[in-house]
Design an enzyme around this catalytic site. Structure first.
Site, short mmCIF file in Angstrom:
data_model
loop_
_atom_site.label_atom_id
_atom_site.label_comp_id
_atom_site.label_asym_id
_atom_site.label_seq_id
_atom_site.Cartn_x
_atom_site.Cartn_y
_atom_site.Cartn_z
CG ASP A 54 -1.56 -1.25 1.41
OD1 ASP A 54 -2.26 -1.62 0.33
OD2 ASP A 54 -1.61 -2.20 2.33
CG HIS A 111 -3.20 -5.23 3.20
ND1 HIS A 111 -2.97 -4.38 2.14
CD2 HIS A 111 -3.62 -6.48 2.32
CE1 HIS A 111 -2.81 -5.22 0.97
NE2 HIS A 111 -3.48 -6.22 1.29
#
Ligand code: NAD
Ligand code: LMR
Length: 327
Positions: A161, A189
């Site tokens: 990410d 996440h």
């Protein structure tokens, strides 16, 4: 030559591992002077074990100078025995239309067993990095089984990410990715994660002085980082693999490099408004290989606080869903 370190990788015949293993064996993860022994775990199913043999044949055929040995096994005790690093990739990926939380019950079971076995047989001060989804909560499950290894040895990957956010900011500003720094990921996440743009820099300047479109930063940017995994599944028909493997190389290399500042999901002790004992993405500074301290003092405005509250809420909901697997 240094003594080889033992690196256990689960899901070793899967698609992430196919990109990951050559990077470990070539020295990208632990350095060009560090030999490795790969201890590769797959499920006890003929098809998986035969595929794993094929992966090992290819690794042999690369003649990597740093690859000191390969162990192939369907026995977690063999895979994790004396392992210095345990990279937990093996788990079911989501398909189109699923959220990562849909995998919770099914994949959670894997991490109860593996957490316990790692604790029993791995090397002193082994480090565990979880990739299998939902990664934060799986790391929490595995850590909850440990009696010898401390909770801070268990991290989950949010580096993918961070890397995604870095590239998106670079593209928007029309600069190279190397010009973007200090972009950190907070929380889960999952689509609720928060890429903290308020603190990030482009060419050393605050992002908002270069990208003045605050609506884009709060809206499209956050949403696109959060939903990038789904976009890849929609396009490829399979979840991210090369970029996930690359992010794990970055995650481990940063965690093994004193002074590195990077995003990982770790056990919260209350920083930044996260509840204690959820595994939340946040910036850390590596102290020595595998040890770190949370970087504190990053200012959060009301928007950032709201995003963190939302991702914290989701982490608490996931924890409640697996309550029977903890401890
Ligand atoms: P894959 O299906 O290609 O491979 C997974 C492999 O794990 C399979 O070969 C399977 O046999 C094996 N496996 C399943 N249970 C196991 C167990 N108990 N022990 C050992 N091996 C086991 O999947 P993939 O694309 O490699 O993805 C693996 C996981 O990583 C998925 O859960 C996926 O959602 C996750 N993922 C996480 C991130 C992240 O950023 N955290 C990014 C991409 C993918
Ligand atoms: C990703 O972010 O690409 C992975 O977590 C796979 C997924 O299910 O999104």
């Amino acid at each position: 030559m240094k003594t080889p370190i033992r690196v256990a990788v689960t899901g070793a015949a899967g698609q992430i591992s196919y990109s990951l293993l050559p990077r470990i064996a070539s020295g990208a993860m632990f350095g060009l002077d560090q030999p490795v022994i790969l201890q590769l775990l797959e499920v006890p199913v003929e098809k998986a074990m035969t595929a794993l043999e094929g992966v090992a044949m290819e690794l042999d055929d690369c003649a990597f100078p740093l690859l000191s040995g390969i162990v192939l096994t369907d026995d977690a005790r063999v895979a994790f025995r004396d392992a210095n690093w345990c990279l937990l990739v093996g788990a079911k990926p989501r398909g189109p239309g699923m959220e990562r939380a849909d995998l919770l019950k099914e994949n959670g079971k894997i991490f109860t067993t593996q957490g316990q076995i790692i604790d029993e047989v791995s090397a002193e001060n082994a480090c565990v990095a979880v990739v299998g989804n939902p990664a934060n909560t799986n790391a929490m499950i595995a850590a909850s089984k440990a009696r010898r290894l401390t909770a801070d040895r268990f991290s989950a990957m949010v580096r993918l990410d961070q890397n995604r956010a870095q590239t998106m900011l670079a593209k928007k500003a029309g600069v190279a990715t190397t010009e973007v720094s200090e972009i950190f990921i907070f929380g889960n996440h999952s689509p609720t994660m928060f890429p903290a743009f308020g603190h990030a820099k482009i060419a050393g300047q605050p992002v908002e002085t270069v990208i003045t479109d605050r609506a884009w930063l709060e809206g499209e940017f956050c949403e696109k980082v959060g939903k990038r995994g789904a976009a890849i599944i929609a396009a490829r028909g399979a979840s991210s693999a090369t970029s996930a493997a690359n992010a794990l190389v970055d995650h481990v290399r940063s965690l093994a490099t004193p002074g590195a500042i990077h995003s990982i999901a770790v056990r919260s002790d209350g920083h930044y408004g996260f509840d204690e004992n959820v595994w939340a993405g946040m910036p850390v500074k590596t102290i020595s290989s595998g040890t770190y301290e949370v970087v504190t003092g990053i200012p959060l405005d009301d928007f950032a606080k709201g995003k963190i509250a939302a991702t914290n809420k989701e982490l608490l909901e996931e924890r409640a869903m697996v309550a029977d697997m903890l401890g």
